[in-house]
Design a protein around this motif. Structure first.
Motif, PDB file in Angstrom:
ATOM      1  N   LYS A 273      15.195  19.441 -33.551  1.00 44.30           N
ATOM      2  CA  LYS A 273      16.571  19.518 -34.074  1.00 44.30           C
ATOM      3  C   LYS A 273      17.526  19.849 -32.936  1.00 44.30           C
ATOM      4  CE  LYS A 273      16.367  20.116 -38.907  1.00 44.30           C
ATOM      5  NZ  LYS A 273      15.119  20.839 -39.186  1.00 44.30           N
ATOM      6  N   ARG A 274      18.686  19.202 -32.960  1.00 46.25           N
ATOM      7  CA  ARG A 274      19.690  19.472 -31.953  1.00 46.25           C
ATOM      8  C   ARG A 274      20.219  20.893 -32.154  1.00 46.25           C
ATOM      9  NH1 ARG A 274      24.898  18.177 -31.376  1.00 46.25           N
ATOM     10  NH2 ARG A 274      24.965  17.634 -33.568  1.00 46.25           N
ATOM     11  N   ILE A 617       6.011   5.902 -40.222  1.00 49.75           N
ATOM     12  CA  ILE A 617       5.182   6.509 -41.270  1.00 49.75           C
ATOM     13  C   ILE A 617       5.019   7.999 -41.019  1.00 49.75           C
ATOM     14  CG2 ILE A 617       2.804   6.637 -42.136  1.00 49.75           C
ATOM     15  CD1 ILE A 617       2.708   3.639 -42.061  1.00 49.75           C
ATOM     16  N   ALA A 620       8.193   9.720 -41.901  1.00 53.97           N
ATOM     17  CA  ALA A 620       8.372   9.757 -43.351  1.00 53.97           C
ATOM     18  C   ALA A 620       7.452  10.804 -43.961  1.00 53.97           C
ATOM     19  CB  ALA A 620       8.084   8.380 -43.944  1.00 53.97           C
ATOM     20  N   ARG A 621       6.245  10.930 -43.403  1.00 48.81           N
ATOM     21  CA  ARG A 621       5.313  11.907 -43.957  1.00 48.81           C
ATOM     22  C   ARG A 621       5.854  13.322 -43.777  1.00 48.81           C
ATOM     23  NH1 ARG A 621       0.079  11.943 -40.940  1.00 48.81           N
ATOM     24  NH2 ARG A 621      -0.151   9.799 -41.652  1.00 48.81           N
ATOM     25  N   GLU A 623       8.971  14.191 -43.487  1.00 49.67           N
ATOM     26  CA  GLU A 623      10.118  14.377 -44.367  1.00 49.67           C
ATOM     27  C   GLU A 623       9.651  14.628 -45.796  1.00 49.67           C
ATOM     28  OE1 GLU A 623      14.124  11.981 -45.611  1.00 49.67           O
ATOM     29  OE2 GLU A 623      12.819  11.125 -44.088  1.00 49.67           O
ATOM     30  N   PHE A 624       8.639  13.849 -46.194  1.00 50.75           N
ATOM     31  CA  PHE A 624       8.091  14.004 -47.531  1.00 50.75           C
ATOM     32  C   PHE A 624       7.526  15.410 -47.712  1.00 50.75           C
ATOM     33  CE2 PHE A 624       4.298  13.808 -50.248  1.00 50.75           C
ATOM     34  CZ  PHE A 624       4.908  13.451 -51.440  1.00 50.75           C
ATOM     35  N   LEU A 627      10.224  17.956 -48.168  1.00 51.62           N
ATOM     36  CA  LEU A 627      10.807  17.864 -49.511  1.00 51.62           C
ATOM     37  C   LEU A 627       9.887  18.509 -50.543  1.00 51.62           C
ATOM     38  CD1 LEU A 627      12.364  14.295 -49.653  1.00 51.62           C
ATOM     39  CD2 LEU A 627      13.548  16.451 -49.943  1.00 51.62           C
ATOM     40  N   GLU A 628       8.585  18.227 -50.405  1.00 51.56           N
ATOM     41  CA  GLU A 628       7.607  18.802 -51.344  1.00 51.56           C
ATOM     42  C   GLU A 628       7.598  20.326 -51.232  1.00 51.56           C
ATOM     43  OE1 GLU A 628       5.210  17.131 -53.663  1.00 51.56           O
ATOM     44  OE2 GLU A 628       7.048  15.983 -53.405  1.00 51.56           O
ATOM     45  N   LYS A 631      10.332  21.825 -52.999  1.00 46.42           N
ATOM     46  CA  LYS A 631      10.144  21.827 -54.456  1.00 46.42           C
ATOM     47  C   LYS A 631       9.204  22.949 -54.878  1.00 46.42           C
ATOM     48  CE  LYS A 631      11.039  17.032 -55.454  1.00 46.42           C
ATOM     49  NZ  LYS A 631      10.360  15.744 -55.398  1.00 46.42           N
ATOM     50  N   GLN A 633       8.887  25.828 -53.648  1.00 44.66           N
ATOM     51  CA  GLN A 633       9.523  27.152 -53.620  1.00 44.66           C
ATOM     52  C   GLN A 633       9.888  27.620 -55.023  1.00 44.66           C
ATOM     53  OE1 GLN A 633      12.667  27.141 -50.760  1.00 44.66           O
ATOM     54  NE2 GLN A 633      11.308  27.618 -49.041  1.00 44.66           N
TER      55      GLN A 633
END
Lengths: 633, 633
Positions: A273-274, A617, A620-621, A623-624, A627-628, A631, A633
């Protein structure tokens, strides 16, 4: 030596010096004490919690300090800067101290988990983030004002109390790196991962790009050889070569993005992250509230900056462009004069004289480029940009425009005003070769030679006054602090950019340019490597995920080269012979082809994904997963 | 009715129906029971924890269910979908249940914190994320296979057990919205925030863009009027107008991005994180492991998809383009025939006949566009894209290319092959006006009329068999389930895109086009609004932060229009008169101007920031806060 040890953290006997701080000679005692106290102070007290050891120089002046940190402190720092490391399951994740056990090669007694370059980057970050609490000024220097939250190191730098901060070389590692990089004559790839470990991602990416670009030029060079050897002048072969070049340059630039993504994913910087950008050291303004952080800091109105940019910098750049144009016209007069001279007194001397104007012009161009560079740096600094990145972008833009005109204006003039293809070919060759030789000389060999002389002198001085100090470290610091500072990859990229221009803008007239470029780049790799390892101070590692604005610059150049090459082909007598009746049909055809090529380039750039499938891929993994996790939490 | 209440959550007496589920007639009892049980089941048991109430229709069939949720459940759902709401300190933040008190207008007894559209979006999201546990098939339907993690609703949809899911209208709100939107004749802005509250961001953005675009066209229209009225044919005025148009179109597209950012920031979607995309309902493949999620799901090889795209779809599209071209040639034959007829028998009838080919052609174009649309949808669906977004992009690309050629090929032919400016102007006018009238009729008034007739019939049927049921709700559901489904903003944007083409591609020949476009758009706003409020089922809200691929489409059109306009100006007799001696100079000048305009466009697009300064600061502040929070941990 034990007594000169930082007594603030006696629990750390294995002090490993990482970064050198050089204060101005004669810095007041109270300032030095305050600074070291702030550096070693606990985080909770607003300190940086690092280790400091003063280095006593030969004349007893205590103005050099070595900074290190405990392994635990470095791991916390790695979390603070957001380092991304490889996990045990081969995925790349942001390092946190609490999850440290899941990372590959991590062990509490393994102090090589972080590379030395990373440790130095962390220390630099911690030092720069050492902020004033309630001090109103630097103790001992009432003119060096402080306010809560102001970076102490930046204030010390702008007030010339701090001369420099630089990371130490690791002589063992450097020796190994040098050996695998350019120690033996071999054909092969550069050890990019090792370069990255030692010098950081920005420099490794530059060498990666240089290597990639050299390989990418080889097909152009190979295809160009027969054109030159057999002096093929057929219409179709010409067009084929140019078409290949134009599409090839799009492909290589797109594929580079994929290469770059693969590398920076492996290095972790693609995911990093910047960080929030602090004002650059030179930035000044009246004290106000930063709307983003809510902190007190100097504020400078954006409108005043715009005024400076558009009413001063822009006219100045235009003036410089005019001067450059004027010099070009003088060059053509000289050229004409040399030609006349050659006609009147035909001799081997006079035919040698034919090359003189070109060579003079190439040298003048180099000189003008360098003078303009200083002016551009001064102006961009005066524009008072808040961020280093915005400063860099404005500087790069200024320098690029001028260099572009300075280097290519004469060629454009010859090609599209004089219509003299023979002169174009000759000028192109002279400019290309002269600038390459000049560059290599000025960039690497001259500093190398100066450095070598200086080293010898230093060594002599050292041995003459032997002390019982840890000689090799003191010697090393004294040597390195006098070495030149590497100011970043700007000049190296600029050189490649101009070279790309020479190769692609007129590629259908002078296919040999690619061969010269390839040859130059092979030696360039070695001379740049030499420069990095021998001539300059070790630079701080800079995590980066791409070559940034240079990608755009190269792409712009490749668009311009479509236009120039189409015109050149349209002007060639072979193509003209195809349209004996109507010049109009010729021009319309050329324009049509040009537009189709441009459209094709844009479609290709759009269709080729910027990242390879497996990297996409993996991203994306991640990021997924995040996100999971949210959820759950 | 009390006994038909969902008995699983008796603690919720204020059931508010939000979403309607319509199962196929004759769905087996066991399936219905299983489905309702899964929907109301606790989250911990893998259910959706929503409320369900069956709706008994007139013939006693229980195939319609109303779905709602407790306020607490909805708040948890808002957190799950990542809604962004305004805080008490006026910043926008991602909603979490634990921080609910910090949000503006939040109170535990305030059930209007979430808009109805948001509640419906949450319920849709929860229903779609209702996943199979250990079921191997839908109970009662052995052919409808399930595997762990498969979305139940999507399987029900693909097996036609589930007919549709749609959100209910809120008649009170709709009435208010209708009133402020188009209830009274007024000049002013649309109530975009209210539209967004009722229909969601995607539709509100469309209306926002429509309004913005209409306003942006006004300067073009106004400047165009005198050209038309006084038949100005001077070279300089021509060029001025075209130049203005070309740069103006760049400016409006760039400024739109800023407008859009301001709106979507206020609505929270600019900050909303993209959710992980599940496979679209129509996607099929062999069961495998998704490399991103690690879950079992159908997998379809990317290579087979590429083969379908490049070996079937691409040739088919080319064939269609050829057919379209062929039809165009027929049109020109007809046109010639009408002209000949007019010459032979000059009468008012024959001069009317002159317009017939154009009108027929305009109608044929519309028909071909619509047929092709079905073919494109079929093909894109057959290409078997995993994601809805990728399906949409491929569909849009196919449709755009065909529509572009279909609508503009004849104009290009007239302009650049026949060189007949008078015919161009006439064709442009006919095509533009015919397509506008046709569109408004097909899109809004026809469905509106059908809907009205249907409503009347329904009402009659309803009142004839009065029961003691909550009539108005049953009536409402029965009415709405028969209404047409709004398939998204595709057609609306496409219409605007083609209109933009008519206005900008030949703007220097027919300045009046902008006026027609403005007039059309004003009525378009009303007819689209009517269509949304009266004709279609309420669509689910779709959070979105931009108009997506349409921005690119409009920008591409504006680049193409630079080329066409430059050629048109170059062909005008006034400009030709300026270069009496040499056609070549003329063409070179035109090409030079064109390249400069294109370069200017790119520079402008680069220089104008995509987001206004205050939005950028707000975003930077959020990013800074999250970085700081990470450090505090």
């Amino acid at each position: 030596m034990k007594e000169s040890w930082s007594s603030f953290d006696a629990s750390e006997p294995n002090f490993r010096p990482l970064v050198v701080i050089e204060l101005a000679k004669g810095t007041k005692e109270e300032t030095r004490e305050w600074l070291t106290k702030r550096i070693v102070d606990k985080k909770a007290n607003g300190g940086a919690q690092l280790l400091v050891k003063p280095l006593v120089t030969e004349n007893g002046d205590q103005n050099i300090y070595l900074v290190g940190a405990s392994p635990f402190r470095l791991l916390l720092g790695a979390e603070a800067v957001g380092l991304v490391k490889e996990c045990n399951d081969n995925s790349m994740r942001t390092f946190t101290y609490s999850s440290r056990k899941t990372f590959k090669d991590f062990a509490d007694d393994n102090h090589n988990f972080l590379t030395m370059a990373e440790c130095q980057y962390i220390i630099k970050h911690e030092l720069e983030n050492l902020r004033a609490k309630d001090e109103k000024m630097i103790p001992g220097y009432p003119q060096a004002k402080l306010y809560p939250g102001k970076s102490i190191v930046r204030r010390l730098l702008t007030n010339d109390i701090l001369v420099q901060i630089f990371p130490l070389h690791d002589r063992e590692e450097l020796k190994k790196l040098r050996h695998s990089w350019f120690g033996r004559v071999k054909i092969g790839y550069q050890p990019l991962d090792e370069i990255r470990c030692y010098f950081g991602e920005t420099i490794a990416l530059y060498f990666g790009f240089l290597e990639y670009f050299t390989f990418a030029l080889i097909p152009m060079a190979v295809i160009g050889i027969p054109y030159y050897m057999f002096a093929w002048e057929d219409y179709d072969k010409y067009v084929m070569f140019a078409m290949f070049n134009l599409l090839w340059s799009t492909v290589i630039l797109e594929v580079w993005k994929r290469f770059c993504a693969v590398m920076t994913y492996r290095w972790g910087t693609l995911l990093m992250k910047r960080q929030f950008e602090e004002p650059r050291p030179g930035f000044h303004g009246v004290l106000g509230i930063n709307p983003v952080t809510g902190r007190e800091e100097p504020v400078y109105s954006s409108i005043r900056r715009q005024i400076r940019i558009y009413l001063v910098s822009l006219p100045f750049v235009c003036l410089c462009l005019y001067v450059s144009f004027y010099v070009m016209m003088i060059y053509f007069d000289l050229e004409q004069w040399a030609l006349d001279y050659h006609k009147e007194n035909e001799s081997s001397f006079s035919s040698l004289m034919l090359f003189v104007p070109s060579i003079i012009y190439a040298v003048v161009i180099e000189i003008m480029n360098r003078i303009y560079r200083y002016a551009a740096e001064f102006l961009t600094s005066w524009e008072n940009h808040r961020l280093e990145s915005s400063y860099q972008n404005h500087l790069i833009l200024k320098v690029l425009v001028f260099n572009f005109l300075n280097c290519f204006a004469s060629l454009f003039y010859i090609a599209f005003v004089l219509f003299d293809m023979k002169l174009l070919r000759q000028s192109l060759a002279t400019l290309l070769v002269t600038s390459q030789i000049l560059n290599q000389f000025v960039e690497a060999f001259l500093p190398y030679w100066l450095q070598k002389r200086h080293k010898k002198r230093m060594k002599k001085r050292m041995y003459s006054q032997k002390t019982d100090m840890d000689l090799s470290l003191v010697e090393q610091v004294n040597l390195e602090k006098e070495m030149g500072t590497y100011f970043g990859t700007f000049d190296d990229y600029l050189e490649l950019f101009l070279q790309f221009g020479y190769v692609s803008l007129f590629s259908c007239v002078y296919p040999l340019a690619a061969i010269f470029a390839v040859l130059n780049n092979i030696t360039e790799i070695y001379s740049d490597a030499l420069k990095m390892c021998r001539v300059y101070k070790r630079p701080f590692a800079e995590p980066t995920a791409s070559i940034g604005v240079w990608q755009l610059a190269f792409e712009t150049m490749s668009v311009i080269s479509v236009v120039t090459n189409c015109i050149l082909i349209g002007m060639s007598p072979q193509v003209n012979a195809l349209f004996p009746d109507s010049k109009m049909d010729l021009i319309l055809t050329v324009a049509l082809v040009e537009h189709m090529l441009l459209a094709m380039k844009f479609v290709m750039a759009f269709v080729i994904p910027d990242k390879p499938r497996d990297i996409r891929i993996k991203l994306a993994r991640l990021e997924f997963e995040s996100l999971e996790a949210l959820k759950q939490q």
